[in-house]
Every structure is written in structure tokens, then in C-alpha cells.
Design an enzyme around this catalytic site. Structure first.
Site, PDB file in Angstrom:
ATOM      1  N   ASP A 198     -65.921 -23.989 -85.010  1.00  0.00           N
ATOM      2  CA  ASP A 198     -64.995 -22.585 -84.341  1.00  0.00           C
ATOM      3  C   ASP A 198     -64.929 -23.373 -82.696  1.00  0.00           C
ATOM      4  OD1 ASP A 198     -67.291 -21.010 -83.729  1.00  0.00           O
ATOM      5  OD2 ASP A 198     -66.401 -20.419 -83.352  1.00  0.00           O
ATOM      6  N   GLU A 213     -70.481  -1.225 -37.741  1.00  0.00           N
ATOM      7  CA  GLU A 213     -71.232   0.076 -37.844  1.00  0.00           C
ATOM      8  C   GLU A 213     -69.995   1.302 -38.033  1.00  0.00           C
ATOM      9  OE1 GLU A 213     -73.726   1.981 -33.821  1.00  0.00           O
ATOM     10  OE2 GLU A 213     -74.213  -0.054 -33.811  1.00  0.00           O
ATOM     11  N   ASP A 214     -70.274   2.225 -38.605  1.00  0.00           N
ATOM     12  CA  ASP A 214     -70.123   3.589 -39.780  1.00  0.00           C
ATOM     13  C   ASP A 214     -69.201   2.660 -40.211  1.00  0.00           C
ATOM     14  OD1 ASP A 214     -71.016   5.364 -37.779  1.00  0.00           O
ATOM     15  OD2 ASP A 214     -69.786   4.408 -36.194  1.00  0.00           O
TER      16      ASP A 214
END
Ligand code: AMP
Ligand code: MG
Length: 332
Positions: free
Chosen positions: A208, A21-22
Site C-alpha cells: 500500500d 509590552e501589553d
């Protein structure tokens, strides 16, 4: 990618937001605001729902244009966010490559349509080839395996072949007193597939697959190097192109030849001046950079050049659906 510590911390930490959270405040407090900002930017970018593939309805094209616009905006804010996004997507594909499941097709498609062209545009070749090969392996496993088998050498072995050819050529160039930069690459599987399809070639006609590039200071040096290359290795008839005397439409200049290289394997060699190379790699952007960057760090300048090129190209296209089409086409 030799990115800075903040970016590497962000790469390790961005998933933490799913469990905290946060998260933003906590990451900033613990690791610093720059890391938290990168994580925030990456999460906004990851949150974008890309619409790709068969669904070309007007609505989906519009939605896709909006996503691309946001990507470019975040790139102009901090290109590291986009590099993180590309790295994260590469990681996801590596994981999905060994995990059967229906939804990985969507991720693979999106990678081919959006992320690989984006990597190409900003010059992150290292991620572009891997994104393409992993996505291709998921989408067309049989074709992928078929080409891998035709290659008869693994990527590392082809890399070693290139290194040996470089060493051999560099020896001869040194003997002749020529100052040159020589490098090369093994062609990746998706690129081989695209070339065979676009030019209707057999695998054996793709010369190539293993290739070198030689950069010298002037035009005369290009032809001297060509002589040396043809002296060491037997040229393959009809495979020499002089784009110095006859530039391609976009002003591309270079000498291209194909030879029978070490161990009897075909090898492409491209020879050009540093100036021709700058033009080929950076196009128009190379010219202002060349003028502006007296004494500056060339690596930094290169990054800015790419960014500028990308952004100027966005400005060139006003209609957003047209821009999506251009975005897809321009980088392929
Ligand atoms: P392609 O093989 O055309 O898919 O190109 C993939 C990457 O390899 C691009 O970054 C090219 O600039 C680079 N490349 C193409 N040809 C050569 C070459 N002869 N030597 C070294 N690099 C090359
Ligand atoms: Mg080529």
C-alpha cells in the site's frame, strides 16, 4: 488548512508577544479581540512543558497527563488554537530538519509522542504525516534515508502516479455507468517504517505504498468496482481481503486488493460504501452525526464529530496515567 482570516492573522502575530509590552491589549486594539484571544490561547498552549520519551517515572507521567488535559480543554474552547499549535510545531520541525543540534531530538520525540497522535485524532492528516516524517528523519536519519531510497520516487512523483491511476480507473467506472468517489495517497515514510516493523515485512511486501480508495453507494457496487479493478490491473495473489463478508473485530468493512498498477508498480485499492467509510473514519461518532445532521453542512459536522469523539474518549478514561498511555496508543 483553509482556516479563517482571524486564525491566519494569529499565526503571523503570535510571536509578537515576545517583543511587545501589553501585547494582548495592543493586538486586540489593532486586530480585534478574536485575534488576540487566539494568540493568548496559543501562547498558553506553547507554554506547556511536555514530558515525553524515555522518562516514564510516575511524576513525569502525571505531569504529562496534566499537559494533555490542558490541551484538550483548550481544544474544547476553540479547536483553532490546537490547529495553530500543530501548524507551528510542523514549522519548527521543518526548520530543525536542516539544523544539526542536540535539542532537536527532544522536539522530534515530543512531536511523535504527542502532536502527531493529536493531529491524527482530530483528523488533520495533512499535518500528521509531515510531523511524523520530519521527526523520524531527525531521530533516525539513516533508516529514513534507506526507505526514501527504496521508494525510488519522490513524493510528488508518487502523487502524480496516484493521480494517473485515479484518472484511469474513473474512466472505466464512467464507462460502466458507476457513480463513485475515487481518491488516493502515497504512504509516508514513517508509516512504511512502522508497518515493516510491526508486521515484520520486507519493503517489497508493503503493497500500500501507493493506494486508492473507492467509495460507492451500495454493497453490490463494491463488487462491481472490484471486478473492474481486476480487469484493468492484474491482481497480486493472496492480497485480496473481503472485510465486507468478514468484518474486522471493530466492525470495519471494506474490500482490499492489491494489483500491478500502471508502470508495473504495486497499487492497493480499497473499496467500500460511503456508510462503511463513515464508520471507519469516525467510528461511533458517525452514527449520531448521521442521524442529527439532516440538511446541515457536512464539513462543519465532521469537525464537530471529531471534537466530540475526542472529548468523549477523554471522559472514558478516569485514571490520568492510564489516559496518557491510551492517548499514545489510541492514535497510532
Ligand atoms: P497509512 O497509510 O495507513 O499510514 O494511512 C494514512 C492515511 O491514508 C489515512 O488517513 C488513511 O485513511 C489513508 N489511506 C489508507 N489507505 C488508503 C487508500 N487505499 N486509499 C486512500 N487513502 C488511504
Ligand atoms: Mg494500509
Amino acid at each position: 488548512l483553509k482556516l479563517d482570516p482571524d486564525t491566519r492573522q494569529a499565526a503571523l502575530l503570535f510571536a509578537a508577544s515576545d517583543y511587545l509590552e501589553d501585547a494582548s491589549e495592543k493586538l486586540a486594539a489593532r486586530f480585534g479581540a478574536p485575534v488576540a484571544d487566539l494568540v493568548g490561547g496559543l501562547r498558553r498552549l506553547k507554554g506547556l512543558q511536555l514530558v515525553t520519551g524515555k522518562n516514564e517515572s510516575a511524576q513525569s507521567v502525571k505531569a504529562q497527563a496534566e499537559v494533555l488535559r490542558k490541551m484538550l480543554l483548550s481544544m474544547s474552547e476553540d479547536i483553532r488554537v490546537v490547529l495553530l499549535r500543530l501548524a507551528s510545531r510542523t514549522q519548527t520541525l521543518r526548520h530543525l530538519a536542516d539544523q544539526p543540534g542536540a535539542e532537536r531530538g527532544t522536539v522530534a520525540r515530543e512531536s511523535l509522542d504527542i502532536y502527531a497522535p493529536l493531529a491524527n485524532r482530530i483528523g488533520v492528516w495533512q499535518l500528521k504525516w509531515e510531523l511524523e516524517d520530519l521527526a523520524f528523519r531527525i531521530l533516525e536519519p539513516d533508516t529514513y534515508r534507506h526507505i526514501a531510497k527504496l521508494l525510488d520516487e519522490r513524493r510528488v512523483e508518487r502523487g502524480q502516479f496516484i493521480d494517473e491511476a485515479i484518472a484511469q480507473l474513473q474512466d472505466k467506472l464512467a464507462e460502466a455507468g458507476i457513480l463513485a468517489e475515487v481518491y488516493g495517497r502515497p504512504k509516508h515514510i514513517y508509516s512504511i517504517y512502522s508497518k515493516m516493523r510491526a508486521k515484520r515485512l520486507e519493503f517489497s511486501e508493503v503493497y500500500d505504498v501507493r493506494a486508492l480508495r473507492v467509495l460507492v453507494s451500495d454493497v453490490k457496487g463494491c463488487y462491481t468496482v472490484l471486478g473492474i479493478v481486476h480487469h484493468i490491473w492484474q491482481p497480486i495473489p493472496q492480497e485480496f481481503d473481503d472485510y465486507i463478508v468478514h468484518p474486522k473485530g471493530n466492525n470495519y468493512q471494506s474490500l482490499h486488493t492489491a494489483v500491478i498498477g500502471p508502470g508495473g508498480r504495486a497499487l492497493e485499492v480499497q473499496i467500500r460504501t460511503h456508510e462503511m467509510h463513515r464508520h471507519a473514519e469516525l467510528g461511533v461518532a458517525a452514527h449520531w452525526r448521521y442521524k442529527e445532521s439532516v440538511g446541515q453542512d457536512a464539513h462543519y459536522d465532521d469537525k464537530i464529530a471529531w471534537l466530540r469523539q475526542l472529548l468523549s474518549w477523554r471522559d472514558e478514561i478516569s485514571d490520568s496515567s492510564e489516559w496518557v498511555r491510551q492517548f499514545k496508543r489510541a492514535a497510532l
